[in-house]
Design a protein around this motif. Structure first.
Motif, PDB file in Angstrom:
ATOM      1  N   ASP A 192      -3.596 -10.422  -7.776  1.00 26.49           N
ATOM      2  CA  ASP A 192      -2.953  -9.133  -7.546  1.00 26.49           C
ATOM      3  C   ASP A 192      -2.716  -8.442  -8.886  1.00 26.49           C
ATOM      4  OD1 ASP A 192      -1.855  -7.013  -6.253  1.00 26.49           O
ATOM      5  OD2 ASP A 192       0.038  -7.978  -5.764  1.00 26.49           O
ATOM      6  N   THR A 282       7.300   4.841 -11.064  1.00 26.19           N
ATOM      7  CA  THR A 282       6.951   4.306  -9.747  1.00 26.19           C
ATOM      8  C   THR A 282       5.509   4.623  -9.409  1.00 26.19           C
ATOM      9  OG1 THR A 282       9.235   4.645  -9.003  1.00 26.19           O
ATOM     10  CG2 THR A 282       7.564   4.272  -7.307  1.00 26.19           C
ATOM     11  N   SER A 284       2.597   4.202  -6.308  1.00 21.16           N
ATOM     12  CA  SER A 284       2.496   3.943  -4.864  1.00 21.16           C
ATOM     13  C   SER A 284       1.042   4.074  -4.437  1.00 21.16           C
ATOM     14  CB  SER A 284       3.365   4.922  -4.068  1.00 21.16           C
ATOM     15  OG  SER A 284       2.985   6.257  -4.317  1.00 21.16           O
ATOM     16  N   VAL A 288       1.861   2.510   1.306  1.00 27.70           N
ATOM     17  CA  VAL A 288       2.150   1.173   1.838  1.00 27.70           C
ATOM     18  C   VAL A 288       2.853   0.306   0.798  1.00 27.70           C
ATOM     19  CG1 VAL A 288       1.151  -0.927   2.814  1.00 27.70           C
ATOM     20  CG2 VAL A 288       0.172   1.317   3.376  1.00 27.70           C
ATOM     21  N   ARG A 289       2.304   0.297  -0.434  1.00 26.24           N
ATOM     22  CA  ARG A 289       2.855  -0.539  -1.493  1.00 26.24           C
ATOM     23  C   ARG A 289       3.421   0.324  -2.611  1.00 26.24           C
ATOM     24  NH1 ARG A 289      -0.882  -5.182  -3.646  1.00 26.24           N
ATOM     25  NH2 ARG A 289       1.135  -5.705  -4.588  1.00 26.24           N
ATOM     26  N   THR A 290       4.433  -0.181  -3.256  1.00 27.82           N
ATOM     27  CA  THR A 290       5.008   0.512  -4.414  1.00 27.82           C
ATOM     28  C   THR A 290       5.283  -0.498  -5.521  1.00 27.82           C
ATOM     29  OG1 THR A 290       7.265   0.292  -3.576  1.00 27.82           O
ATOM     30  CG2 THR A 290       6.077   2.327  -3.038  1.00 27.82           C
ATOM     31  N   TRP A 291       5.187  -0.013  -6.765  1.00 27.07           N
ATOM     32  CA  TRP A 291       5.519  -0.804  -7.944  1.00 27.07           C
ATOM     33  C   TRP A 291       6.505   0.019  -8.767  1.00 27.07           C
ATOM     34  CZ3 TRP A 291       0.809  -0.183  -5.799  1.00 27.07           C
ATOM     35  CH2 TRP A 291       0.092  -1.326  -5.422  1.00 27.07           C
TER      36      TRP A 291
END
Length: 364
Positions: A192, A282, A284, A288-291
């Motif tokens: 990942d 941030t 995205s 669906v996914r965020t960091w």
């Protein structure tokens, strides 16, 4: 006394009404290369080009062929330089494949080093095309995830084309095209992405209205993984100042595996000030996914002065003029009070002398 107060207020108003202005200019240009590329299917089934790029999957030590068709749209014969390079992330947050030297602390295997016949120069007649084959060796050592690079094609021994902008600036550009390569070993484990902010430092940013002050957040992807088309949003706040807030947002951010780039946040026309700050960045993907990446950073007085000067922003001495005006006002008021008391004392002494003189005359 009234005249002194009026004069002081007038001087203070003149000092506070002084402002500094700044004028910025910039230019942009574009060009065209008059050629294009296309990935070509290989006889080796381990090279897939269905997505418009090369997806390579094979055993460690295996050699595969990377074929690219180069189309020359000009009437004259031209030379082209074809070479395989390692992927990096450019300043726009996009993978780039045009650098022959790429460095990153997390980059262990350079895809460029896996080509056995790299850096080919070919002649292509006018209005024609040619297919060029590069041989790529899958690393013998095992690794997790996949490596990323690309085939880069650029005209060889041609002068850069010039474009004159509206303000008369001549800009010369050399155009190049690339096709991405993703390389994975058979049976290798996936990995990942891992994003982090390494540092945040002041930076001069070339914006649409000219040079601006801002900061560059050095963002890295430390793993052999890749997610394209991320949206991003950055928010910078300052400790001890609840009103301070700088923001930036970008779409289509695609950080190449084991690479880094500078995420720019502009201060606009604001001056850079020393202090402790915090950035929240941030990313995205498809909702669906965020960091979320957080980091504190400090801007020193020396850095603020240096980059304000580089951006053409003059030092702001308004606070000093206000302070001097307040001191001047206090001095004048103090002097006025002192003179007033002195006058009252003198008047009292004169009245007492006059009274004593009258008494002496009566005694006679």
């Amino acid at each position: 006394m009234k005249f002194i107060l009026k004069s002081t207020i007038f001087i203070l108003s003149l000092i506070i009404a002084s402002f500094f202005t700044m004028q910025l200019n910039s230019a942009y240009a574009g060009t065209s290369g008059d050629y294009t590329l296309k990935p070509v299917e290989s006889e080796n089934s381990k090279v897939n080009v269905d997505g418009g790029f090369y997806s390579v999957k094979g055993n460690p030590g295996e050699i595969v062929e990377i074929k690219v068709a180069v189309y020359n749209f000009e009437k004259d014969e031209r030379q082209f330089l074809i070479q395989g390079n390692t992927a990096y992330t450019n300043s726009d947050g996009q993978p780039g494949y045009d650098l022959t030297k790429v460095t990153d602390p997390n980059l262990k295997i350079q895809l460029r080093d896996l080509f056995s016949n790299n850096k080919k120069i070919v002649n292509i007649p006018g209005n024609s095309n040619a297919v060029v084959t590069l041989k790529l060796k899958i690393p013998s050592e095992k690794y997790i995830g996949y490596l990323m690079g690309g085939v880069n094609v650029v005209p060889y021994n041609e002068k850069a084309k010039g474009t004159v902008t509206e303000n008369g600036t001549l800009i010369k550009n050399k155009f190049s095209y690339s096709l991405p390569i993703q390389l994975i070993q058979t049976g290798a484990n996936t990995e990942d992405v891992n994003y982090k902010i390494n540092s945040v430092k002041p930076q001069i940013i070339d914006g649409s209205s000219g040079k601006q002050i801002g900061v560059a957040a050095r963002v890295s992807n430390t793993n052999n993984a890749y997610i394209p088309g991320l949206s991003s949003n950055a928010v910078i706040t300052k400790y001890g100042n609840k009103k301070f807030k700088m923001t930036a947002s970008r779409d289509n951010q695609s950080i190449a595996p084991t690479s880094h780039y500078n995420y720019m946040v502009s201060w606009g026309k604001e001056r850079l000030q020393a202090g402790k700050y915090h950035i929240k960045l941030t990313y995205s993907g498809n909702g669906v996914r965020t960091w979320v990446l957080d980091k504190d950073f400090v801007i020193t007085d020396a850095q603020a002065a240096k980059y304000n000067n580089l951006a053409g922003i003059k030092p702001n001495y308004l606070w000093l003029w206000i302070l001097l005006a307040i001191l001047l006002l206090a001095l004048i008021l103090g002097l006025g009070i002192y003179m007033g008391k002195r006058n009252n004392k003198d008047n009292g002494n004169n009245n007492q002398l006059s009274s004593n003189s009258r008494r002496r005359r009566r005694r006679r």
